[in-house]
Design a protein around this motif. Structure first.
Motif, PDB file in Angstrom:
ATOM      1  N   ARG A  94       0.826  -1.223   0.000  1.00 59.48           N
ATOM      2  CA  ARG A  94       0.000   0.000   0.000  1.00 59.48           C
ATOM      3  C   ARG A  94       0.854   1.263   0.000  1.00 59.48           C
ATOM      4  O   ARG A  94       0.594   2.191  -0.777  1.00 59.48           O
ATOM      5  N   ASP A  95       1.862   1.324   0.875  1.00 58.22           N
ATOM      6  CA  ASP A  95       2.671   2.538   0.990  1.00 58.22           C
ATOM      7  C   ASP A  95       3.440   2.813  -0.296  1.00 58.22           C
ATOM      8  O   ASP A  95       3.540   3.967  -0.740  1.00 58.22           O
ATOM      9  N   CYS A  98       0.933   4.031  -2.993  1.00 64.71           N
ATOM     10  CA  CYS A  98       0.432   5.380  -2.722  1.00 64.71           C
ATOM     11  C   CYS A  98       1.487   6.438  -3.016  1.00 64.71           C
ATOM     12  O   CYS A  98       1.187   7.491  -3.591  1.00 64.71           O
ATOM     13  N   PRO A 122      -7.328  -1.352  -1.711  1.00 71.61           N
ATOM     14  CA  PRO A 122      -8.469  -0.483  -2.014  1.00 71.61           C
ATOM     15  C   PRO A 122      -8.123   0.612  -3.031  1.00 71.61           C
ATOM     16  O   PRO A 122      -7.183   1.380  -2.835  1.00 71.61           O
ATOM     17  N   THR A 124     -10.040   3.152  -3.695  1.00 69.84           N
ATOM     18  CA  THR A 124     -10.441   4.426  -3.092  1.00 69.84           C
ATOM     19  C   THR A 124      -9.303   5.033  -2.279  1.00 69.84           C
ATOM     20  O   THR A 124      -9.054   6.240  -2.330  1.00 69.84           O
ATOM     21  N   GLU A 125      -8.589   4.199  -1.555  1.00 70.97           N
ATOM     22  CA  GLU A 125      -7.489   4.677  -0.716  1.00 70.97           C
ATOM     23  C   GLU A 125      -6.320   5.168  -1.563  1.00 70.97           C
ATOM     24  O   GLU A 125      -5.691   6.184  -1.245  1.00 70.97           O
ATOM     25  N   ILE A 126      -6.017   4.456  -2.635  1.00 74.55           N
ATOM     26  CA  ILE A 126      -4.939   4.887  -3.539  1.00 74.55           C
ATOM     27  C   ILE A 126      -5.329   6.195  -4.218  1.00 74.55           C
ATOM     28  O   ILE A 126      -4.521   7.120  -4.340  1.00 74.55           O
ATOM     29  N   ALA A 128      -7.180   8.510  -3.133  1.00 74.52           N
ATOM     30  CA  ALA A 128      -7.265   9.628  -2.186  1.00 74.52           C
ATOM     31  C   ALA A 128      -5.957  10.402  -2.057  1.00 74.52           C
ATOM     32  O   ALA A 128      -5.970  11.551  -1.591  1.00 74.52           O
ATOM     33  N   GLY A 156     -13.154   2.993  -7.865  1.00 72.87           N
ATOM     34  CA  GLY A 156     -13.085   3.545  -6.517  1.00 72.87           C
ATOM     35  C   GLY A 156     -14.337   4.348  -6.233  1.00 72.87           C
ATOM     36  O   GLY A 156     -15.198   4.517  -7.111  1.00 72.87           O
ATOM     37  N   ASP A 183     -15.244  -1.988  -5.302  1.00 76.26           N
ATOM     38  CA  ASP A 183     -14.002  -1.829  -4.546  1.00 76.26           C
ATOM     39  C   ASP A 183     -14.126  -2.443  -3.145  1.00 76.26           C
ATOM     40  O   ASP A 183     -14.418  -1.746  -2.172  1.00 76.26           O
ATOM     41  N   GLY A 250      -9.198  -6.247   6.018  1.00 73.22           N
ATOM     42  CA  GLY A 250     -10.294  -5.483   5.429  1.00 73.22           C
ATOM     43  C   GLY A 250     -11.669  -6.033   5.742  1.00 73.22           C
ATOM     44  O   GLY A 250     -12.640  -5.276   5.849  1.00 73.22           O
TER      45      GLY A 250
END
Length: 282
Positions: A94-95, A98, A122, A124-126, A128, A156, A183, A250
């Motif tokens: 994830r990190d 992103c 997710p 949506t998280e990426i 954001a 997303g 998603d 999740g």
């Protein structure tokens, strides 16, 4: 939007496959990775795949050279300045993803679509972390990309209808079959596949059967072309563990708890085919 030039970020197994398929369908491709040796390794994989096609009569030598000519190697993210689409295919972290999307958001044209090949994280998280969440989408290819037809198209929360339609059309242009999903952790493919693989690993862990026997049961009894443990080795046990952890975190259900044996193999560096050892030796 007319997609003419794309950047594929990550020149590993998935990224090189995406680059190859896009170039085969007339798209100009920038194949990016952090280090030149990774890009060259990806290009070598593509060249081997295309040479095999020539040997089997599926392509001419001229067609092979034309495909290779459409792929430009890159170790500079600033090369994203003229693209219409970026497809990220780096490590399932994830990190890392992103941070890459933050950089892409600053460097790619404002109207460019940013897609991720994530297999579980997710969208949506990426999205954001960018200033264009309506232009961020999941484009999950299956492995091996040149062979497998499916692309999961994942919207997303903010992904626009226009972005979704453009990506679905582009997948069809690449001779893939886009299937739109929502998603949720693991989407559809890995929400179903990974618990099956994890359960097969539990069968080894609990001494129910050896890997060869488990794979034979699933191939001969369930008509699977490949057993789940062979498939896990092919995917990479570290990737399998990452996806199981995303599902467990999740969805919060103990049925997604990664098998301790999977964790042990990953800690030992037994990641499957890419390291020469997993549930089988290579």
């Amino acid at each position: 939007m007319n997609i003419r030039t794309i950047m594929v970020l990550g020149a590993g197994q998935m990224g090189s496959g995406i680059a190859q398929v896009a170039a085969e369908t007339g798209i100009q491709v920038i194949l990016y990775d952090q280090h030149d040796q990774f890009v060259q390794r990806g290009l070598n994989t593509i060249q081997k795949n295309l040479s095999r096609d020539v040997e089997k009569g599926r392509k001419s030598e001229a067609e092979k050279q034309a495909v290779l000519a459409r792929i430009k190697p890159s170790i500079d993210l600033a090369d994203a300045k003229d693209i219409q689409l970026a497809i990220e295919a780096v490590v399932e972290n994830r990190d890392v993803k992103c941070e890459l999307f933050r950089q892409l958001d600053a460097l790619a044209p404002q109207q460019a679509i940013l897609a991720t090949n994530t297999s579980s994280l997710p969208i949506t998280e990426i999205a954001a972390v960018t200033t264009r969440p309506e232009l961020v989408i999941g484009m999950h290819f299956m492995n091996p990309v040149p062979v497998m037809k499916l692309v999961e198209v994942i919207r997303g929360l903010a992904t626009s209808d226009e972005t979704t339609n453009i990506i679905s059309r582009f997948a069809k242009h690449m001779n893939k079959v886009p299937v739109e999903v929502n998603d949720f952790p693991g989407f559809v493919s890995n929400r179903i596949l990974m618990p099956m693989i994890n359960e097969a690993i539990y069968c080894v862990y609990e001494g129910i059967a050896k890997p060869e026997a488990i794979d034979e049961v699933m191939k001969l009894g369930m008509n699977h072309p490949m057993g789940p443990l062979t498939l896990a080795d092919f995917i990479g046990l570290d990737t399998c563990l990452s996806i199981m952890e995303v599902l467990h975190e999740g969805l919060g259900d103990t049925k997604y708890r990664p098998c301790p044996l999977l964790r042990k193999y990953v800690k030992a560096g037994w990641l499957g085919k890419k390291t020469g050892r997993g549930f089988y030796n290579y």
